[in-house]
Structures are given as C-alpha cells and as structure tokens.
Scaffold this active site. Structure first.
Site, PDB file in Angstrom:
ATOM      1  N   LEU A  35      27.822  10.092  53.213  1.00  0.00           N
ATOM      2  CA  LEU A  35      26.870   9.280  52.423  1.00  0.00           C
ATOM      3  C   LEU A  35      25.587  10.064  52.227  1.00  0.00           C
ATOM      4  O   LEU A  35      25.029  10.597  53.195  1.00  0.00           O
ATOM      5  CB  LEU A  35      26.589   7.973  53.168  1.00  0.00           C
ATOM      6  N   ASN A  37      21.527  10.065  50.667  1.00  0.00           N
ATOM      7  CA  ASN A  37      20.436   9.253  50.130  1.00  0.00           C
ATOM      8  C   ASN A  37      19.270  10.143  49.726  1.00  0.00           C
ATOM      9  O   ASN A  37      19.522  11.157  49.050  1.00  0.00           O
ATOM     10  CB  ASN A  37      20.092   8.048  51.023  1.00  0.00           C
ATOM     11  N   ASP A  38      18.068   9.811  50.053  1.00  0.00           N
ATOM     12  CA  ASP A  38      16.863  10.400  49.449  1.00  0.00           C
ATOM     13  C   ASP A  38      16.899  11.913  49.193  1.00  0.00           C
ATOM     14  O   ASP A  38      17.219  12.677  50.104  1.00  0.00           O
ATOM     15  CB  ASP A  38      15.654  10.188  50.372  1.00  0.00           C
ATOM     16  N   GLN A  54      19.149  13.675  52.103  1.00  0.00           N
ATOM     17  CA  GLN A  54      19.661  12.999  53.289  1.00  0.00           C
ATOM     18  C   GLN A  54      21.180  12.930  53.197  1.00  0.00           C
ATOM     19  O   GLN A  54      21.728  12.591  52.141  1.00  0.00           O
ATOM     20  CB  GLN A  54      19.093  11.576  53.360  1.00  0.00           C
ATOM     21  N   TYR A  97      14.866  12.380  59.297  1.00  0.00           N
ATOM     22  CA  TYR A  97      14.552  11.518  58.171  1.00  0.00           C
ATOM     23  C   TYR A  97      13.835  12.299  57.064  1.00  0.00           C
ATOM     24  O   TYR A  97      13.592  13.496  57.177  1.00  0.00           O
ATOM     25  CB  TYR A  97      13.707  10.328  58.659  1.00  0.00           C
ATOM     26  N   SER A  98      13.454  11.573  56.035  1.00  0.00           N
ATOM     27  CA  SER A  98      12.974  12.230  54.815  1.00  0.00           C
ATOM     28  C   SER A  98      11.662  12.980  55.003  1.00  0.00           C
ATOM     29  O   SER A  98      10.867  12.681  55.894  1.00  0.00           O
ATOM     30  CB  SER A  98      12.819  11.197  53.708  1.00  0.00           C
ATOM     31  N   ARG A 157       6.933   7.173  58.355  1.00  0.00           N
ATOM     32  CA  ARG A 157       7.858   8.251  57.972  1.00  0.00           C
ATOM     33  C   ARG A 157       7.647   8.744  56.542  1.00  0.00           C
ATOM     34  O   ARG A 157       6.923   8.172  55.766  1.00  0.00           O
ATOM     35  CB  ARG A 157       9.299   7.772  58.138  1.00  0.00           C
ATOM     36  N   ASP A 158       8.370   9.833  56.249  1.00  0.00           N
ATOM     37  CA  ASP A 158       8.474  10.423  54.906  1.00  0.00           C
ATOM     38  C   ASP A 158       7.161  11.092  54.456  1.00  0.00           C
ATOM     39  O   ASP A 158       6.585  10.736  53.419  1.00  0.00           O
ATOM     40  CB  ASP A 158       8.910   9.369  53.865  1.00  0.00           C
ATOM     41  N   GLU A 213       7.960   3.049  51.755  1.00  0.00           N
ATOM     42  CA  GLU A 213       8.657   4.280  52.127  1.00  0.00           C
ATOM     43  C   GLU A 213       8.422   5.346  51.067  1.00  0.00           C
ATOM     44  O   GLU A 213       8.042   5.060  49.932  1.00  0.00           O
ATOM     45  CB  GLU A 213      10.170   4.010  52.230  1.00  0.00           C
TER      46      GLU A 213
HETATM   47  C1  FRU Z   1      14.600   5.663  52.344  1.00  0.00           C
HETATM   48  C2  FRU Z   1      14.678   5.939  53.843  1.00  0.00           C
HETATM   49  C3  FRU Z   1      13.469   6.708  54.320  1.00  0.00           C
HETATM   50  C4  FRU Z   1      13.996   7.389  55.543  1.00  0.00           C
HETATM   51  C5  FRU Z   1      15.397   7.736  55.117  1.00  0.00           C
HETATM   52  C6  FRU Z   1      16.411   7.754  56.207  1.00  0.00           C
HETATM   53  O1  FRU Z   1      15.844   5.486  51.756  1.00  0.00           O
HETATM   54  O2  FRU Z   1      14.838   4.738  54.554  1.00  0.00           O
HETATM   55  O3  FRU Z   1      12.336   5.907  54.577  1.00  0.00           O
HETATM   56  O4  FRU Z   1      13.255   8.527  55.894  1.00  0.00           O
HETATM   57  O5  FRU Z   1      15.770   6.795  54.147  1.00  0.00           O
HETATM   58  O6  FRU Z   1      17.657   8.167  55.721  1.00  0.00           O
END
Ligand code: FRU
Length: 485
Positions: A35, A37-38, A54, A97-98, A157-158, A213
C-alpha cells in the site's frame, strides 16, 4: 515485526515490473505490491527529480511505513522503485512517517517524522534528517526535535522545510492539546543551537478540524500559500465532501508577527474522491505538485486490495496562483506520452450528441461551446458501467457520479464551476485512475474507477439542447517506463 530486507524487496520489485494486472495504471506511479500513500521528499538534485512516497511493502494495511524512492529527469522515464527508508530503530519502529526532501552539497537529504509507540501505546514523534546514499538507502542522521512541544499532542508530524531571507524554517502538522483537540501547524526557525519553536501562525480559520496533516508553505511571487490537510471538517453541499480535506489559504506570512495576514478562505486543491496529502516542490520557478490518490480510513473500498496492492500517486501538476486561487495543470512533460499516430480529432457543430472511442490509456481535450445547451453529460462508458460528469449551466455545478459503476466506492462529488460560453475539459483516463482538469486548471478532480470487465472505455457527450460547437482531440498515451536512468 517483519524484516525490512532492502535487497530482497528491491529484487521482488524488479521482478514484478512492468505491471501485469489490468487495473494497474500506465502513467501513474504505483507499486506492484503493498500500500502506498503520501508523496514524500520531493526535490530536484543533479538533473533529476526525486520522488519518495509512503509504502507498506508487506500488505494493504496502514503499517510498516517505509519510504519508497524513484528518480526521473522527465516524469516519463523512472528508475525502478526501491526501498529507501524503513523502521529499524527505537525512534521510528512504528513508522517512517511523511516528510520533505532537499538538495544539499552532500546529495539528496530528507527530513521526516519518526513514529514510535511504547507498550502502553503512547506515541512519540521525533523529527530526523537523513541522506540518500549511493546504494539507494537513506542513512539516518541528526534529530531536529526529540518530541512534541508542551501544549500539543504527539500527533506532531510531516515537517516541511522552507527558506525566507536566507534562514531555514519548517512547518509541521500539529494538534493543540485542548479540551477538544484542535488541528494547527507550528513553525520552527533554525538557530546556531538548533531549531527554535516560533509558534502557530495565526489564521482566521478558527476551529478548523482536530488535526492538520502534511503542511506545505509555498511562495508565489509576493504571496504565501499554506497548504494542509485538515481532518474533522463536516461535509458541505459543494465542498469538503471527502472524509478528509486537502487545501490551502493564500495570504502573507509574517514570521515576526507569526500570522497568515489577509488570507482568503480555505480552498480545496482537488474536487475528486481520491486525493490527499499532496506535496509541492519548487524548482526553476515552477511549483510541481504530486498528491496521493487515496483517502485515509477508506481503504476497504478499493478492490485492488485483493490483488495485494493499493493506491497511486497523481501525475505531476504544475501550480500557478491567480487572484488568490491555485490553478493546476498537468506538467508539460506529460505531453511526451502522447502517441501521435493514433490521434483522433473531435469536431461537430450544432449537435446534441458526440461519441468517441478511447484507448486503454487516453488524454482527452474538449472545448464545448455551449450555445443553447443547459445540461451537459460527459459519460465514460465501460459496457453497461458508467461514470458521468454532469454540468448544469443554470446552477453552475459540476457533478461527478460513480453511481453507475459496480465495483469499488461509488457516490457523487459536486462543486461550483463558473462557465460562461465554453466548457473546457482535459481528461487523463488511465486504467483505473482518472484526473479531470476543468477550465484550464481552475478546478481538478482525481478519482478511481474499477471497470468490472476488461473493456476499453468509450466517451459520450450529450446535451439537452444543441451544443454550438464541440472540438477536441483524443490521444492514446504511452506508459511510464521504469528501470531507465
Ligand atoms: C497522511 C499521513 C501523515 C503521516 C503518514 C503516515 O496520509 O497520515 O500524516 O505522516 O500518513 O503514513
């Protein structure tokens, strides 16, 4: 915990490319398993764009958060995706994480959130730098912050770095620890001793969700744009229709006064079903955005889970700011995907109906001079299944409906779109990912559709009254190539 064996994972990636399943997209970044993501760590270094994202290499759940990595000179030819960063110490054992990326004398550097939970489930978020090594892994280095500041929760985060007047700052997603948790961002500035908390930029948004986020702080000429993803906003009739939002405010950032001055209202960056956590890189005066095509906490709705992979990134988009509004256009490099030999011209006058066959991957440009037409439907047809873009000139509402699809999430999204005489559309229709640009980028919508049968779609344009003139083109689009440098 599973072992993150870079060599084995990279070998498995190389073996599984090019993609085989018919739902895999041709010109959207995605992975053959796991999977994603970001988008993370976007930057330009030594002639190439670096794109991290991610990735859980072990399944379609939101855990084992690693960073995958590709690089490209032209957004068409990419290196084979590799595992770049993975949880392997006490600080990030529950997820890398991001975060962002930047070019430095020593190479590509990243700045990310280390997520760790103790036996009681108590979270610690720390912010750490790293440097991409020649063998493709990111070496973990110094910490900027060991934990969240007082007054804010560990939902911290991020980080996103930016520079003003030669000084480095970062903005980071945060949650104020109040009776009702409140989403916000914090800004830190670099000093000789490390990173100093400058505060929360004041805005006129008030209570605006319980968590923000993935912030980005961007500069367009003399304007500052704060983009972020608020969680916890209720849906409204013509916006905020997804579970979580992704948008921006435009104004003037005062770092001394710690405020976004004279900012306008919160606008969404995308009007589709599947868009979240975008990141923007600035390079040679261009603002290039990549978003995650997906939505947190909606994962069960995606049928590719059964095939062991999930989600995509958007194509790169170029952003411009005009009168406080961000326009999004597909990055011009993507024109190289057009296969010229098979181009189809669309042209008709005074017609209520126009049809065109598409390709397994298509770009469609349409200019519809509405004439007498008040109601226009653009239907993507896969046999009996349909996805419909409906424009109502009277209410000035564009409505996207996946109600005619069998598999995957359905539903409707609608938003205001001001059209005077000519409705302009630019559609990228990949195997399952669709990106629709309206009125030359004034609005854009990203969404997935999962046709049940392996059918090449057809396009139908219909109207209640004759449309004065319809003109356009359909291109077959080539695929992204992996494994080239
Ligand atoms: C956004 C998020 C970020 C985090 C990441 C973890 O989609 O929740 O805030 O860093 O995904 O995968």
């Amino acid at each position: 915990m599973e072992k993150f064996d870079k060599k084995a994972i990279d070998a498995k990636l190389a073996e599984n490319l090019p993609f085989r399943h018919r739902w895999h997209n041709r010109f959207h970044l995605e992975m053959p398993f796991g999977l994603i993501n970001d988008p993370n760590g976007l930057c330009f270094y030594d002639g190439e764009y670096h794109i991290f994202y991610q990735w859980n290499p072990y399944g379609c759940e939101h855990k084992n958060k690693c960073w995958a990595h590709v690089h490209t000179r032209d957004f068409v030819h990419y290196s084979t995706p590799e595992l770049a960063l993975w949880p392997d110490d006490v600080h990030d054992k529950d997820g890398c994480y991001s975060g962002c990326g930047f070019a430095a004398p020593e190479g590509v550097r990243v700045f990310y959130t280390c997520n760790a939970k103790d036996a009681q489930g108590v979270r610690t978020s720390s912010q750490r730098f790293g440097t991409l090594q020649a063998d493709g892994h990111v070496k973990k280095e110094e910490f900027a912050l060991p934990t969240n500041p007082a007054g804010y929760t560990a939902h911290f985060r991020d980080p996103f770095l930016f520079t003003r007047h030669g000084r480095r700052y970062f903005v980071i997603g945060a949650q104020a620890d109040e009776d009702a948790p409140r989403g916000t961002v914090l800004i830190y500035g670099e000093t000789d001793e490390g990173w100093e908390l400058l505060g929360e930029p004041e805005t006129r948004l008030g209570n605006f969700g319980y968590m923000w986020e993935c912030p980005n702080l961007l500069q367009f000429g003399s304007y500052d744009v704060l983009a972020f993803c608020p969680q916890g906003l209720p849906a409204r009739e013509f916006d905020r229709q997804n579970r979580y939002q992704s948008g921006y405010i435009t104004g003037h950032l005062s770092l001394d006064g710690m405020a976004m001055l004279q900012h306008n209202k919160f606008c969404e960056l995308d009007r589709g079903f599947d868009f979240y956590a975008p990141q923007v890189m600035e390079h040679e005066g261009r603002h290039i955005l990549l978003g995650w095509m997906g939505m947190p906490d909606e994962d069960a709705q995606y049928p590719t889970r059964e095939q062991g992979w999930q989600y995509s990134l958007t194509m790169p988009r170029e952003l411009t700011l005009r009168q406080g509004h961000i326009y999004s256009r597909p990055a011009r490099e993507l024109q190289a995907l057009r296969i010229q030999e098979t181009t189809r011209q669309l042209a008709a006058r005074q017609t209520k109906r126009l049809e065109a066959d598409l390709f397994p991957g298509s770009e469609v440009l349409l200019n519809i001079c509405l004439g007498k037409a008040q109601q226009v439907d653009l239907t993507l047809r896969f046999g009996l299944e349909t996805t419909v873009l409906h424009y109502d000139r009277h209410t000035q509402v564009m409505r996207i409906s996946r109600e005619g699809m069998k598999l995957g999430a359905r539903g409707v999204r609608q938003f205001h779109l001001y059209v005077d005489e000519v409705l302009s559309l630019q559609l990228f229709i990949d195997r399952t990912a669709v990106e629709a640009f309206f009125q030359h980028g004034e609005e854009v919508a990203s969404f997935f559709i999962f046709p049940e049968k392996d059918i090449v779609p057809g396009l139908e344009l219909t109207a209640d009254q004759p449309m004065e003139e319809v003109s356009g083109q359909v291109w077959q689009l080539d695929v992204f190539r992996y494994g080239m440098h």
